[in-house]
Design a protein around this motif. Structure first.
Motif, PDB file in Angstrom:
ATOM      1  N   GLU A 448      -1.225   3.324   2.321  1.00  0.00           N
ATOM      2  CA  GLU A 448      -1.424   1.958   2.800  1.00  0.00           C
ATOM      3  C   GLU A 448      -2.874   1.511   2.584  1.00  0.00           C
ATOM      4  N   LYS A 449      -3.005   0.341   2.008  1.00  0.00           N
ATOM      5  CA  LYS A 449      -4.292  -0.308   1.736  1.00  0.00           C
ATOM      6  C   LYS A 449      -5.167   0.468   0.740  1.00  0.00           C
ATOM      7  N   PHE A 450      -4.553   1.412   0.010  1.00  0.00           N
ATOM      8  CA  PHE A 450      -5.303   2.176  -0.981  1.00  0.00           C
ATOM      9  C   PHE A 450      -4.578   2.270  -2.319  1.00  0.00           C
ATOM     10  N   SER A 451      -3.267   2.487  -2.290  1.00  0.00           N
ATOM     11  CA  SER A 451      -2.532   2.627  -3.547  1.00  0.00           C
ATOM     12  C   SER A 451      -1.112   2.094  -3.415  1.00  0.00           C
ATOM     13  N   TYR A 452      -0.560   1.709  -4.567  1.00  0.00           N
ATOM     14  CA  TYR A 452       0.800   1.140  -4.570  1.00  0.00           C
ATOM     15  C   TYR A 452       1.415   1.357  -5.942  1.00  0.00           C
ATOM     16  N   ILE A 453       2.693   1.736  -5.969  1.00  0.00           N
ATOM     17  CA  ILE A 453       3.422   1.894  -7.233  1.00  0.00           C
ATOM     18  C   ILE A 453       4.285   0.647  -7.443  1.00  0.00           C
ATOM     19  N   ALA A 454       3.940  -0.104  -8.467  1.00  0.00           N
ATOM     20  CA  ALA A 454       4.650  -1.355  -8.752  1.00  0.00           C
ATOM     21  C   ALA A 454       5.658  -1.145  -9.869  1.00  0.00           C
ATOM     22  N   SER A 455       6.855  -1.691  -9.686  1.00  0.00           N
ATOM     23  CA  SER A 455       7.881  -1.618 -10.730  1.00  0.00           C
ATOM     24  C   SER A 455       7.543  -2.625 -11.827  1.00  0.00           C
ATOM     25  N   LEU A 456       8.143  -2.447 -12.994  1.00  0.00           N
ATOM     26  CA  LEU A 456       7.922  -3.375 -14.096  1.00  0.00           C
ATOM     27  C   LEU A 456       8.442  -4.767 -13.728  1.00  0.00           C
ATOM     28  N   ASP A 457       9.511  -4.821 -12.923  1.00  0.00           N
ATOM     29  CA  ASP A 457      10.042  -6.123 -12.490  1.00  0.00           C
ATOM     30  C   ASP A 457       9.007  -6.866 -11.644  1.00  0.00           C
ATOM     31  N   GLU A 458       8.327  -6.157 -10.733  1.00  0.00           N
ATOM     32  CA  GLU A 458       7.273  -6.787  -9.927  1.00  0.00           C
ATOM     33  C   GLU A 458       6.154  -7.312 -10.820  1.00  0.00           C
ATOM     34  N   ILE A 459       5.791  -6.514 -11.798  1.00  0.00           N
ATOM     35  CA  ILE A 459       4.716  -6.919 -12.710  1.00  0.00           C
ATOM     36  C   ILE A 459       5.152  -8.116 -13.543  1.00  0.00           C
ATOM     37  N   ASN A 465       0.284  -9.880 -14.960  1.00  0.00           N
ATOM     38  CA  ASN A 465      -1.075  -9.833 -14.409  1.00  0.00           C
ATOM     39  C   ASN A 465      -1.223  -8.516 -13.637  1.00  0.00           C
ATOM     40  N   LEU A 466      -2.254  -7.765 -13.958  1.00  0.00           N
ATOM     41  CA  LEU A 466      -2.455  -6.445 -13.339  1.00  0.00           C
ATOM     42  C   LEU A 466      -3.631  -6.414 -12.374  1.00  0.00           C
ATOM     43  N   ASN A 467      -4.077  -7.575 -11.937  1.00  0.00           N
ATOM     44  CA  ASN A 467      -5.190  -7.621 -10.995  1.00  0.00           C
ATOM     45  C   ASN A 467      -4.820  -6.836  -9.740  1.00  0.00           C
ATOM     46  N   ILE A 468      -5.634  -5.863  -9.394  1.00  0.00           N
ATOM     47  CA  ILE A 468      -5.275  -4.891  -8.353  1.00  0.00           C
ATOM     48  C   ILE A 468      -4.932  -5.525  -7.002  1.00  0.00           C
ATOM     49  N   PRO A 469      -5.682  -6.547  -6.521  1.00  0.00           N
ATOM     50  CA  PRO A 469      -5.336  -7.133  -5.212  1.00  0.00           C
ATOM     51  C   PRO A 469      -3.940  -7.746  -5.147  1.00  0.00           C
ATOM     52  N   ARG A 470      -3.303  -8.016  -6.287  1.00  0.00           N
ATOM     53  CA  ARG A 470      -1.923  -8.521  -6.258  1.00  0.00           C
ATOM     54  C   ARG A 470      -0.942  -7.453  -5.797  1.00  0.00           C
ATOM     55  N   TYR A 471      -1.358  -6.199  -5.881  1.00  0.00           N
ATOM     56  CA  TYR A 471      -0.438  -5.102  -5.590  1.00  0.00           C
ATOM     57  C   TYR A 471      -0.893  -4.235  -4.420  1.00  0.00           C
ATOM     58  N   VAL A 472      -2.180  -4.102  -4.232  1.00  0.00           N
ATOM     59  CA  VAL A 472      -2.701  -3.306  -3.112  1.00  0.00           C
ATOM     60  C   VAL A 472      -3.343  -4.261  -2.120  1.00  0.00           C
ATOM     61  N   ASP A 473      -2.704  -4.406  -0.969  1.00  0.00           N
ATOM     62  CA  ASP A 473      -3.195  -5.321   0.063  1.00  0.00           C
ATOM     63  C   ASP A 473      -4.205  -4.589   0.939  1.00  0.00           C
ATOM     64  N   THR A 474      -5.466  -4.954   0.801  1.00  0.00           N
ATOM     65  CA  THR A 474      -6.511  -4.310   1.613  1.00  0.00           C
ATOM     66  C   THR A 474      -6.973  -5.197   2.763  1.00  0.00           C
ATOM     67  N   PHE A 475      -6.253  -6.302   2.990  1.00  0.00           N
ATOM     68  CA  PHE A 475      -6.660  -7.235   4.046  1.00  0.00           C
ATOM     69  C   PHE A 475      -6.519  -6.584   5.415  1.00  0.00           C
ATOM     70  N   GLU A 476      -7.559  -6.667   6.197  1.00  0.00           N
ATOM     71  CA  GLU A 476      -7.558  -6.127   7.560  1.00  0.00           C
ATOM     72  C   GLU A 476      -7.401  -7.275   8.546  1.00  0.00           C
ATOM     73  N   GLU A 477      -6.291  -7.281   9.300  1.00  0.00           N
ATOM     74  CA  GLU A 477      -6.061  -8.342  10.275  1.00  0.00           C
ATOM     75  C   GLU A 477      -6.985  -8.176  11.478  1.00  0.00           C
ATOM     76  N   GLU A 478      -7.502  -9.301  11.948  1.00  0.00           N
ATOM     77  CA  GLU A 478      -8.320  -9.263  13.153  1.00  0.00           C
ATOM     78  C   GLU A 478      -7.428  -9.193  14.377  1.00  0.00           C
ATOM     79  N   GLU A 479      -7.943  -8.589  15.427  1.00  0.00           N
ATOM     80  CA  GLU A 479      -7.162  -8.497  16.659  1.00  0.00           C
ATOM     81  C   GLU A 479      -6.902  -9.895  17.208  1.00  0.00           C
TER      82      GLU A 479
END
Length: 535
Positions: A448-459, A465-479
């Motif tokens: 979580e928030k570090f790596s993700y395996i994307a299928s060819l259909d998702e891509i 587009n292979l921009n990493i933030p499209r696939y690995v969500d590193t957003f930290e929600e505030e309390e």
């Protein structure tokens, strides 16, 4: 042996004291060249001590010089005549008979006595040193004085090479890094941070450490660090002939340094194949032979090419390296280098290349190439690194891992941009960061928030587009904010402020009226208003 921080600091201080008024850019060619010649001299001396059995090299040479030279060349690939050793220069200095011509003659003799099979490894390796150069001084005496200071520096205990190849390689690597740090614009382009080098090497050799023979290739070889680090993870590293090192380099300085670096690390000359040419202009190794394309293939290919370089892409559509994918734009050669690497990869091999993030999402010709690579299932992993890891650029980079014949079509995305140690002017990956990246890639883990395996259909849905933030969500929600508690806190805070104001004004009213106090009261009224009674 690993050089201590104290040793490193002392070596660099001594080096700077020695160079006098010579600029570091010019000085580096001489210091690396003389250090390498000292290494060759000591290696030859050690070999001679083992084969002469008490006889002197001078006596053997005087009896039959041709036979003596041929015997040394056969075993070492080069030959050093009597009186041409590094220690002979030092002896001449001690006896006050050294002159600049001794060094010119030595390297002239050396170049004449290179074994035919070692020609490509040693030829021109000392060309960076010009003993008639004004960089060294206005006359022969001044130039000799500079050479004397360098020879004496390299004769100190700090530069003692007798403790083995580990010591030599540690000294060499330290100097390459230090010069690269100071001369980032001059040398930084071919110095790859050791942490990224380590990540690439461990991934490329994973599961293949026990392979009996292993061929590695770097088409933008620089100082050779990627080749050396990759080979270091092979179990047969010290078996002669088991690992073959190939590389190509356009610029003369790194072309010389890479060959020195490999030999200083104990690689035999007949296991080294480094070529001096422009990789994109001159495909190598092998290429077209007798009208038939027969490129050499490698078990591992790695590269850190110049980012988004300009190149001549005219009439390249029929080049077999790019024919199936398309030609990279003339202002961005990134995919030209990537496809060159892929072209020379064994069907069972793996490659790793360092590139700017733009290759992941730029469109037009690059978008078409990216689509073709994905539809052929050849992109296996994309790793995003933090910025400020490199000496000559602060931009973050990514490493793409590719294989030629994958059955799977998915892509592993790793966002390692948040895991690093912040130093004064640079960032650095810690060992735990390197271990996490390698473990994630080798075992294809989703974290979580570090790596993700994307299928060819998702891509495909992301238009390739292979921009990493499209696939690995590193957003930290505030309390979530408790509005009721916040409102109550604000009311209490306002009441506290009001009480404090009243206490202060009450104290102010008790002051005796003087001209000064009148000014204070008037100023206070302007701040707090008229809400109090003045006596």
């Amino acid at each position: 042996m690993v050089l201590s921080k104290e040793q490193q600091t002392k070596m660099w201080a001594m080096l700077n004291q020695t160079r006098g008024q010579i600029g570091l850019t010019a000085y580096k060619d001489y210091i690396f060249g003389i250090l390498f010649y000292k290494y060759l001299s000591e290696k030859a001396t050690q070999w001679l001590n083992g084969v002469l059995r008490g006889e002197t090299w001078g006596n053997v040479f005087s009896k039959d010089s041709s036979r003596a030279l041929d015997y040394m060349k056969k075993n070492l690939g080069y030959c050093i005549r009597p009186n041409d050793f590094f220690e002979d220069w030092k002896k001449a200095i001690d006896e006050d008979r050294f002159n600049i011509g001794m060094m010119s003659d030595t390297f002239g003799h050396f170049n004449q006595q290179i074994a035919l099979e070692a020609k490509s490894d040693f030829e021109g390796i000392f060309d960076g040193m010009r003993f008639d150069s004004a960089d060294l001084g206005a006359n022969a005496q001044a130039r000799a004085s500079v050479m004397i200071s360098m020879i004496e520096l390299l004769s100190t205990p700090e530069f003692d090479l007798s403790k083995g190849e580990d010591t030599v390689s540690d000294i060499y690597e330290y100097l390459v890094k230090e010069f690269s740090t100071v001369l980032a614009s001059d040398m930084g382009q071919y110095y790859t941070p050791k942490e990224i080098t380590d990540v690439m090497a461990r991934i490329l050799t994973s599961g293949r450490e026990h392979k009996e023979t292993f061929s590695i290739y770097d088409p933008t070889v620089g100082s050779g660090s990627l080749l050396l680090k990759t080979a270091s993870y092979m179990k047969n590293l010290n078996k002669r002939g088991m690992i073959k090192y190939f590389g190509q380099e356009k610029d003369a300085t790194p072309y010389r340094l890479s060959r020195m670096n490999l030999m200083i690390h104990g690689v035999e000359y007949n296991d080294i194949n480094i070529n001096h040419a422009d990789t994109l202009e001159s495909d190598w190794p092998d290429g077209v032979v007798d009208g038939k394309d027969s490129p050499r293939m490698f078990d591992a290919v790695m590269a850190n090419p110049p980012y988004s370089a300009h190149w001549n892409n005219k009439d390249r559509e029929d080049d077999p390296r790019w024919r199936e994918y398309g030609v990279a734009p003339k202002t961005k050669a990134d995919y030209a280098f990537l496809l060159h690497c892929l072209y020379h990869l064994e069907d069972s091999g793996r490659m790793a290349i360092i590139l700017p993030h733009g290759v992941l999402f730029r469109g037009s010709a690059e978008g078409k190439i990216r689509k073709a690579l994905l539809e052929k299932h050849q992109i296996e992993t994309i790793i995003g690194f933090p910025g400020k890891l490199f000496l000559n650029t602060s931009i973050p980079v990514c490493v793409l891992i590719l294989r030629k014949n994958r059955m799977e079509s998915d892509v592993l995305f790793v966002d390692a941009s948040k895991n690093f140690e912040k130093l004064k002017n640079q960032n650095r990956l810690r060992l735990k960061d390197i271990d996490k990246i390698v473990d994630t890639v080798v075992n294809r883990k989703e974290i979580e928030k570090f790596s993700y395996i994307a299928s060819l259909d998702e891509i495909f849905e992301n238009d390739y587009n292979l921009n990493i933030p499209r696939y690995v969500d590193t957003f930290e929600e505030e309390e979530p904010i408790d509005i009721v508690a916040l409102s109550q806190e604000m009311v209490e805070l306002n009441q506290e402020i009001s009480n404090t104001e009243q206490e202060f004004l009450s104290m102010l009213n008790q002051l005796a009226i003087t001209d000064d106090s009148r000014d204070i009261i008037e100023a206070t009224k302007r701040i707090f208003g008229e809400g109090y009674d003045k006596r």
